[in-house]
Design an enzyme around this catalytic site. Structure first.
Site, PDB file in Angstrom:
ATOM      1  CD  GLU A 151      40.925 -43.446  23.271  1.00  0.00           C
ATOM      2  OE1 GLU A 151      39.847 -43.869  23.152  1.00  0.00           O
ATOM      3  OE2 GLU A 151      41.383 -42.459  23.905  1.00  0.00           O
ATOM      4  CB  CYS A 166      47.025 -36.670  19.237  1.00  0.00           C
ATOM      5  SG  CYS A 166      47.817 -36.978  20.845  1.00  0.00           S
ATOM      6  CB  CYS A 182      52.154 -43.553  31.761  1.00  0.00           C
ATOM      7  SG  CYS A 182      53.558 -42.251  31.605  1.00  0.00           S
ATOM      8  N   GLY A 218      51.634 -42.485  27.254  1.00  0.00           N
ATOM      9  CA  GLY A 218      52.921 -42.861  27.454  1.00  0.00           C
ATOM     10  C   GLY A 218      53.843 -41.568  27.195  1.00  0.00           C
ATOM     11  CD  GLU A 219      58.026 -38.875  28.688  1.00  0.00           C
ATOM     12  OE1 GLU A 219      57.144 -38.281  29.251  1.00  0.00           O
ATOM     13  OE2 GLU A 219      59.004 -38.670  27.681  1.00  0.00           O
ATOM     14  CB  SER A 253      54.391 -33.735  24.242  1.00  0.00           C
ATOM     15  OG  SER A 253      54.239 -33.485  25.799  1.00  0.00           O
ATOM     16  CB  SER A 289      54.811 -32.222  30.398  1.00  0.00           C
ATOM     17  OG  SER A 289      53.906 -32.460  29.231  1.00  0.00           O
ATOM     18  CG  LEU A 290      57.981 -26.109  33.168  1.00  0.00           C
ATOM     19  CD1 LEU A 290      59.185 -26.787  33.344  1.00  0.00           C
ATOM     20  CD2 LEU A 290      58.293 -24.425  32.621  1.00  0.00           C
ATOM     21  CG  HIS A 291      52.297 -29.820  33.605  1.00  0.00           C
ATOM     22  ND1 HIS A 291      51.812 -29.063  32.528  1.00  0.00           N
ATOM     23  CD2 HIS A 291      52.489 -30.866  33.103  1.00  0.00           C
ATOM     24  CE1 HIS A 291      51.476 -29.839  31.619  1.00  0.00           C
ATOM     25  NE2 HIS A 291      51.956 -30.983  31.866  1.00  0.00           N
ATOM     26  CG  ASN A 312      40.709 -31.959  29.332  1.00  0.00           C
ATOM     27  OD1 ASN A 312      39.796 -31.138  29.268  1.00  0.00           O
ATOM     28  ND2 ASN A 312      41.636 -32.211  28.626  1.00  0.00           N
TER      29      ASN A 312
HETATM   30  N1  SAH Z   1      54.076 -38.232  28.693  1.00  0.00           N
HETATM   31  C1  SAH Z   1      54.112 -37.134  27.612  1.00  0.00           C
HETATM   32  C2  SAH Z   1      53.291 -37.062  26.770  1.00  0.00           C
HETATM   33  C3  SAH Z   1      51.754 -37.403  26.588  1.00  0.00           C
HETATM   34  S1  SAH Z   1      50.772 -36.488  27.678  1.00  0.00           S
HETATM   35  C4  SAH Z   1      54.112 -35.788  28.440  1.00  0.00           C
HETATM   36  O1  SAH Z   1      53.640 -35.835  29.543  1.00  0.00           O
HETATM   37  O2  SAH Z   1      54.476 -34.876  27.882  1.00  0.00           O
HETATM   38  C5  SAH Z   1      50.478 -35.258  26.800  1.00  0.00           C
HETATM   39  C6  SAH Z   1      49.849 -34.013  27.551  1.00  0.00           C
HETATM   40  O3  SAH Z   1      48.453 -34.132  28.167  1.00  0.00           O
HETATM   41  C7  SAH Z   1      50.843 -33.525  28.559  1.00  0.00           C
HETATM   42  O4  SAH Z   1      51.221 -32.307  28.422  1.00  0.00           O
HETATM   43  C8  SAH Z   1      49.977 -33.843  29.795  1.00  0.00           C
HETATM   44  O5  SAH Z   1      50.670 -32.917  30.961  1.00  0.00           O
HETATM   45  C9  SAH Z   1      48.834 -33.301  29.235  1.00  0.00           C
HETATM   46  N2  SAH Z   1      47.606 -33.965  30.163  1.00  0.00           N
HETATM   47  C10 SAH Z   1      47.537 -35.028  31.006  1.00  0.00           C
HETATM   48  N3  SAH Z   1      46.391 -35.206  31.876  1.00  0.00           N
HETATM   49  C11 SAH Z   1      45.707 -34.156  31.537  1.00  0.00           C
HETATM   50  C12 SAH Z   1      44.355 -33.690  31.920  1.00  0.00           C
HETATM   51  N4  SAH Z   1      43.800 -34.230  32.516  1.00  0.00           N
HETATM   52  N5  SAH Z   1      43.923 -32.464  31.601  1.00  0.00           N
HETATM   53  C13 SAH Z   1      44.641 -31.770  30.542  1.00  0.00           C
HETATM   54  N6  SAH Z   1      45.893 -32.042  30.303  1.00  0.00           N
HETATM   55  C14 SAH Z   1      46.361 -33.430  30.383  1.00  0.00           C
HETATM   56 FE1  SF4 Z   2      52.628 -40.233  31.696  1.00  0.00          FE
HETATM   57 FE2  SF4 Z   2      52.491 -37.900  30.439  1.00  0.00          FE
HETATM   58 FE3  SF4 Z   2      50.468 -38.714  31.820  1.00  0.00          FE
HETATM   59 FE4  SF4 Z   2      52.674 -37.816  33.044  1.00  0.00          FE
HETATM   60  S1  SF4 Z   2      51.352 -36.525  31.757  1.00  0.00           S
HETATM   61  S2  SF4 Z   2      51.567 -39.574  33.652  1.00  0.00           S
HETATM   62  S3  SF4 Z   2      54.327 -38.703  31.731  1.00  0.00           S
HETATM   63  S4  SF4 Z   2      51.348 -39.463  29.946  1.00  0.00           S
END
Ligand code: SAH
Ligand code: SF4
Length: 414
Positions: free
Chosen positions: A136, A151, A158, A215-216, A247, A269-271, A346
């Site tokens: 997508e 995007c 992944c 994906g990463e 990202s 993506s620190l989180h 989400n």
């Molecule tokens: N793999 C890479 C890029 C794709 S994910 C990464 O992890 O950075 C892109 C962004 O979507 C990331 O910051 C991820 O943390 C966020 N994301 C994934 N699942 C989510 C969800 N359920 N709600 C909000 N953001 C989410």
């Molecule tokens: Fe893969 Fe990014 Fe989702 Fe983590 S947040 S599972 S690295 S797509």
């Protein structure tokens, strides 16, 4: 040009050792990535796709078929500046050569399975590639101005399994090829009719790229890098590296390489701000812990006050959203030219997290802001068409699977 941090000889002994370690890591990551390589970009009849080839590869191919190297420039212009997909439209090329090219090559696009536009104008594409795999892409227009972000996905599935991300519950199917990555952007441009490519400072509707889809991207670095080089090429699409953001969940050795070679913007993506929690929700942290991720951000060459690193921080109620977390975040990133993107979680079916309350989001944002970092709260867009992060692709897959069982058994057993 600044020296690449990758193998800088002027480093201290420790630094050099770290570089060598990173070199080994990069070799290992590349080898693993190659196991998930995309199929050849060609039709069953043998015609090759010219999209996704580097200038050098295109030149080699021209020479192979007995043409002069300058044809590369012409073709590049038609493919990436004009957006032509039909050789017969390439009016600066004589008809016999047009025919010769059409016999051997195509200028491809991914197939559009669905294209939906949300009430808030977000547009989501489900693309199907030649081997039937799907990914997508989402176009998110700016609310105020005639511009927006595309995007883009870098992999189907992944390998990582961040606990809040639905994509992470799906195994990696394969990497996307350079043609498929560039193709997502070109097909989105087709949808808006944005050809020829706007030059220089001319406003663009599809004005930025965020590699934040499925994906990463740093686990598919070579294809992503090749695709971004094509997109940045000034004689074609010509999108500035300042308008591209990648990202990553923190693949440290490849962050160095990305900064040194591509100089595009970085989002991380620190989180979480403690290793015990990040180990759990972003399992890659067990390999590259917070300290190393932050150190890689500090040395990221493309970062400056004008081009800040984005720290993405998903707000999970009662998990990572306390005021103490906010203060620790500020301490960790102090001195880095950065902004913090707060992402409301989400939810998806089966997920165990809940989004933070509005009040908690604001308390968190204020602490970050008071420390001098911009801390925008990323509002979900395109909810009515299931365009929210981490949810959409899975919905599409499930729907499609249901459709398939309604009609005929899937011979591939997918
Ligand atoms: N793999 C890479 C890029 C794709 S994910 C990464 O992890 O950075 C892109 C962004 O979507 C990331 O910051 C991820 O943390 C966020 N994301 C994934 N699942 C989510 C969800 N359920 N709600 C909000 N953001 C989410
Ligand atoms: Fe893969 Fe990014 Fe989702 Fe983590 S947040 S599972 S690295 S797509």
């Amino acid at each position: 040009m600044s020296a690449a941090p990758v193998t800088s000889p002027s480093r201290s002994r420790d630094g050099t050792a770290a570089s060598l370690l990173n070199d080994e890591e990069r070799t290992r990551i590349r080898a693993k990535s190659a196991q998930f390589a995309p199929p050849a970009a060609a039709l069953p009849d043998g015609r090759r796709d010219l999209v996704g080839l580097s200038r050098e590869e295109l030149t080699d191919i021209m020479v192979e078929i007995g043409e002069k190297p300058f044809r590369t420039k012409q073709l590049w212009h038609w493919i990436y500046h004009q957006g032509a997909t039909d050789f017969s439209r390439m009016s600066s090329i004589a008809r016999p050569l047009q025919e010769k090219l059409a016999e051997r090559f195509i200028v491809g696009r991914p197939g559009v399975v669905t294209e939906q536009t949300s009430q808030d104008s977000t547009r989501k594409f489900l693309f199907r590639f030649r081997d039937g795999q799907e990914a997508e892409t989402v176009y998110i227009p700016d609310r105020q101005e005639d511009r927006g972000a595309v995007c883009i996905s870098s992999q189907v599935g992944c390998t990582l399994s961040c606990t809040f991300c639905h994509t992470g519950t799906q195994a990696l199917v394969r990497n996307l090829g350079a043609a498929e990555i560039v193709g997502q952007f070109m097909a989105a441009r087709d949808s808006y009719g944005e050809w020829p490519s706007p030059k220089g400072d001319t406003p663009r509707l599809l004005s930025t790229i965020v590699l934040m889809g499925m994906g990463e991207p740093l686990y598919n670095y070579d294809n992503v890098a090749k695709a971004m080089r094509i997109i940045m090429d000034g004689e074609g699409i010509g999108l500035s590296r300042r308008r591209i953001t990648l990202s990553t969940s923190g693949v440290v050795p490849m962050m160095d390489q990305c900064g040194a070679e591509l100089g595009i913007n970085l989002a991380v993506s620190l989180h979480a701000v403690r290793d015990d929690l990040r180990d759990e929700i972003v399992p890659l942290n067990r390999k590259y812990p917070i300290r190393e991720v932050i150190a890689a951000c500090r040395r990221y060459p493309a970062a400056s006050n004008a081009r800040r690193i984005t720290f993405e921080y998903i707000m999970l109620r009662g998990v990572n959203d306390s005021e103490a977390d906010a203060r620790e975040l500020v301490r960790l990133i102090s001195g880095i030219p950065a902004k913090v993107n707060l992402i409301p979680f989400n939810p998806w079916p089966g997920s165990s997290y809940r989004p933070s309350t509005r009040e908690q989001l604001e308390r968190f944002a204020n602490i970050v802001m008071d420390a001098g970092f911009a801390s925008p709260i990323r509002m979900p867009r395109g909810r009515d068409i299931l365009a929210a992060c981490g949810q959409l692709r899975t919905e599409s897959q499930r729907l499609r699977r249901a459709e398939r069982t309604d009609t005929a058994p899937d011979p591939a057993g997918a």
